[in-house]
Design a protein around this motif. Structure first.
Motif, mmCIF file in Angstrom:
data_model
loop_
_atom_site.group_PDB
_atom_site.id
_atom_site.type_symbol
_atom_site.label_atom_id
_atom_site.label_comp_id
_atom_site.label_asym_id
_atom_site.label_seq_id
_atom_site.Cartn_x
_atom_site.Cartn_y
_atom_site.Cartn_z
ATOM 1 N N ARG A 74 0.917 -1.264 0.017
ATOM 2 C CA ARG A 74 0.209 -0.145 0.093
ATOM 3 C C ARG A 74 0.639 1.274 0.120
ATOM 4 O O ARG A 74 0.526 2.321 -0.614
ATOM 5 C CB ARG A 74 -0.875 0.003 1.052
ATOM 6 C CG ARG A 74 -2.006 -0.926 1.203
ATOM 7 C CD ARG A 74 -2.734 -0.936 2.243
ATOM 8 N NE ARG A 74 -4.091 -1.904 2.211
ATOM 9 C CZ ARG A 74 -4.928 -2.264 3.074
ATOM 10 N NH1 ARG A 74 -4.784 -1.852 4.318
ATOM 11 N NH2 ARG A 74 -5.923 -2.834 2.749
ATOM 12 N N ALA A 75 2.069 1.327 0.770
ATOM 13 C CA ALA A 75 2.967 2.347 0.743
ATOM 14 C C ALA A 75 3.499 2.628 -0.528
ATOM 15 O O ALA A 75 3.620 3.807 -0.971
ATOM 16 C CB ALA A 75 3.795 2.167 1.946
ATOM 17 N N MET A 76 3.898 1.559 -1.154
ATOM 18 C CA MET A 76 4.348 1.531 -2.543
ATOM 19 C C MET A 76 3.512 2.068 -3.659
ATOM 20 O O MET A 76 3.957 3.099 -4.239
ATOM 21 C CB MET A 76 5.009 0.137 -3.191
ATOM 22 C CG MET A 76 6.056 -0.024 -2.279
ATOM 23 S SD MET A 76 6.605 -1.982 -2.923
ATOM 24 C CE MET A 76 8.104 -2.161 -1.793
ATOM 25 N N ALA A 77 2.118 1.909 -3.573
ATOM 26 C CA ALA A 77 1.089 2.521 -4.264
ATOM 27 C C ALA A 77 1.077 3.933 -4.246
ATOM 28 O O ALA A 77 1.229 4.659 -5.058
ATOM 29 C CB ALA A 77 -0.018 1.708 -4.171
ATOM 30 N N THR A 78 1.036 4.447 -2.854
ATOM 31 C CA THR A 78 0.704 5.568 -2.583
ATOM 32 C C THR A 78 2.120 6.522 -2.767
ATOM 33 O O THR A 78 1.761 7.620 -3.536
ATOM 34 C CB THR A 78 0.396 5.812 -0.857
ATOM 35 O OG1 THR A 78 -0.733 5.156 -0.588
ATOM 36 C CG2 THR A 78 0.282 7.191 -0.593
ATOM 37 N N SER A 79 3.177 6.029 -2.396
ATOM 38 C CA SER A 79 4.447 6.987 -2.561
ATOM 39 C C SER A 79 4.983 6.786 -3.752
ATOM 40 O O SER A 79 5.686 7.640 -4.197
ATOM 41 C CB SER A 79 5.275 6.705 -1.413
ATOM 42 O OG SER A 79 5.829 5.344 -1.551
ATOM 43 N N LEU A 80 5.026 5.853 -4.439
ATOM 44 C CA LEU A 80 5.970 5.396 -5.517
ATOM 45 C C LEU A 80 4.985 5.449 -7.075
ATOM 46 O O LEU A 80 5.399 5.112 -8.113
ATOM 47 C CB LEU A 80 6.548 4.072 -5.751
ATOM 48 C CG LEU A 80 7.504 4.156 -4.459
ATOM 49 C CD1 LEU A 80 8.143 2.761 -4.410
ATOM 50 C CD2 LEU A 80 8.773 4.965 -4.648
ATOM 51 N N GLY A 81 3.545 5.185 -6.876
ATOM 52 C CA GLY A 81 2.606 5.041 -7.793
ATOM 53 C C GLY A 81 2.722 3.618 -8.445
ATOM 54 O O GLY A 81 2.333 3.356 -9.636
ATOM 55 N N ALA A 82 3.330 2.748 -7.683
ATOM 56 C CA ALA A 82 3.152 1.153 -8.173
ATOM 57 C C ALA A 82 1.817 0.545 -7.868
ATOM 58 O O ALA A 82 1.379 0.541 -6.921
ATOM 59 C CB ALA A 82 4.369 0.439 -7.249
ATOM 60 N N ARG A 83 1.254 0.479 -9.176
ATOM 61 C CA ARG A 83 -0.245 0.094 -8.941
ATOM 62 C C ARG A 83 -0.238 -1.643 -9.041
ATOM 63 O O ARG A 83 -1.469 -1.972 -8.730
ATOM 64 C CB ARG A 83 -0.867 0.645 -10.189
ATOM 65 C CG ARG A 83 -0.988 1.936 -10.126
ATOM 66 C CD ARG A 83 -1.807 2.648 -11.328
ATOM 67 N NE ARG A 83 -2.122 1.656 -12.304
ATOM 68 C CZ ARG A 83 -3.220 1.710 -13.261
ATOM 69 N NH1 ARG A 83 -4.191 2.801 -12.818
ATOM 70 N NH2 ARG A 83 -3.643 1.075 -14.187
ATOM 71 N N TRP A 110 5.147 -1.500 -12.128
ATOM 72 C CA TRP A 110 4.457 -0.373 -13.005
ATOM 73 C C TRP A 110 4.119 -1.005 -14.336
ATOM 74 O O TRP A 110 4.688 -1.908 -14.773
ATOM 75 C CB TRP A 110 5.211 0.727 -12.992
ATOM 76 C CG TRP A 110 5.699 1.377 -11.835
ATOM 77 C CD1 TRP A 110 5.147 2.336 -11.259
ATOM 78 C CD2 TRP A 110 6.749 0.925 -10.850
ATOM 79 N NE1 TRP A 110 5.882 2.613 -10.034
ATOM 80 C CE2 TRP A 110 6.668 2.027 -9.823
ATOM 81 C CE3 TRP A 110 7.861 -0.217 -11.117
ATOM 82 C CZ2 TRP A 110 7.678 1.783 -8.743
ATOM 83 C CZ3 TRP A 110 8.642 -0.231 -10.046
ATOM 84 C CH2 TRP A 110 8.490 0.875 -8.876
ATOM 85 N N ALA A 111 2.993 -0.536 -15.095
ATOM 86 C CA ALA A 111 2.888 -0.882 -16.476
ATOM 87 C C ALA A 111 3.971 -0.715 -17.255
ATOM 88 O O ALA A 111 4.752 0.322 -17.392
ATOM 89 C CB ALA A 111 1.765 -0.185 -16.994
ATOM 90 N N ASP A 113 7.055 -2.040 -17.322
ATOM 91 C CA ASP A 113 8.195 -1.886 -16.700
ATOM 92 C C ASP A 113 9.301 -2.844 -16.940
ATOM 93 O O ASP A 113 10.400 -2.809 -16.669
ATOM 94 C CB ASP A 113 8.043 -1.880 -15.114
ATOM 95 C CG ASP A 113 7.670 -3.233 -14.503
ATOM 96 O OD1 ASP A 113 7.703 -4.426 -15.191
ATOM 97 O OD2 ASP A 113 7.586 -3.279 -13.114
ATOM 98 N N GLY A 114 8.870 -3.994 -17.838
ATOM 99 C CA GLY A 114 9.845 -4.636 -18.423
ATOM 100 C C GLY A 114 10.217 -5.940 -17.560
ATOM 101 O O GLY A 114 10.938 -6.888 -17.875
ATOM 102 N N LEU A 115 9.611 -6.301 -16.504
ATOM 103 C CA LEU A 115 9.950 -7.200 -15.510
ATOM 104 C C LEU A 115 8.890 -8.581 -15.629
ATOM 105 O O LEU A 115 7.691 -8.197 -15.835
ATOM 106 C CB LEU A 115 9.929 -6.667 -14.301
ATOM 107 C CG LEU A 115 10.372 -7.747 -13.080
ATOM 108 C CD1 LEU A 115 11.761 -8.509 -13.164
ATOM 109 C CD2 LEU A 115 10.108 -7.304 -11.532
ATOM 110 N N ASP A 116 9.343 -9.764 -16.106
ATOM 111 C CA ASP A 116 8.219 -10.870 -15.807
ATOM 112 C C ASP A 116 8.749 -11.784 -14.728
ATOM 113 O O ASP A 116 9.683 -12.361 -14.835
ATOM 114 C CB ASP A 116 8.603 -11.319 -17.329
ATOM 115 C CG ASP A 116 7.554 -12.701 -17.496
ATOM 116 O OD1 ASP A 116 6.924 -12.968 -16.484
ATOM 117 O OD2 ASP A 116 7.898 -13.363 -18.454
ATOM 118 N N THR A 117 7.766 -11.829 -13.786
ATOM 119 C CA THR A 117 8.052 -12.599 -12.479
ATOM 120 C C THR A 117 7.364 -13.809 -12.522
ATOM 121 O O THR A 117 7.393 -14.597 -11.652
ATOM 122 C CB THR A 117 7.806 -11.625 -11.508
ATOM 123 O OG1 THR A 117 6.572 -11.301 -11.265
ATOM 124 C CG2 THR A 117 8.772 -10.564 -11.071
#
Length: 141
Positions: A74-83, A110-111, A113-117
């Motif tokens: 939740r903090a990452m969404a709020t502070s970094l815009g990580a949806r 993030w949309a 972002d190039g990472l595939d986990t």
């Protein structure tokens, strides 16, 4: 491995350096080493009590870890815009677990972002056709 030999237990005890994100009564969060970060702000969440993996962690430790992971997401969404976030875990010797102390990786996303986990392969380990009944029986001893 005992708690006295565990690198994460040592960090929790104040031996060694790490960057703490959060410290709570039953769980803590810190940044992995820079070379191991899957994305900016990638965070590890661990129980303060030693448990090798999800299989042997106590219910209070599991609850504390998942609730702190939620707080961080939740903090990452709020502070970094990580949806989005990926929550990753490997538990046990055959899981490629790197440190034998339960930990969740909270990886902000993030949309585009190039990472595939997501796993790109599947296990080819054979199991008996009655595996579902066996698992159900183990759940209801």
């Amino acid at each position: 491995m005992t708690a006295s030999e565990c690198v994460f237990c040592a960090l929790l005890a104040g031996d060694g350096e790490t960057t703490w994100v959060a410290r709570r009564r039953h769980a803590s969060a810190f940044l992995p080493l820079p070379a191991g970060r899957l994305s900016p702000a990638h965070t590890l969440v661990v129980p303060n009590d030693h448990a090798v993996g999800i299989q042997d962690a106590s219910a209070p430790s599991l609850q504390a870890v998942i609730l702190l992971a939620q707080e961080i997401a939740r903090a990452m969404a709020t502070s970094l815009g990580a949806r989005g976030v990926n929550i990753l875990n490997a538990s046990g010797p055959d899981s490629d677990q790197s440190v034998p102390h339960l930990h969740l990786h909270v990886v902000p996303r993030w949309a585009g972002d190039g990472l595939d986990t997501w796993p790109s392969g599947v296990s080819d380990h054979p199991v008996d056709g009655g595996w579902l009944a066996d698992v159900r029986a183990a759940l209801n001893p």
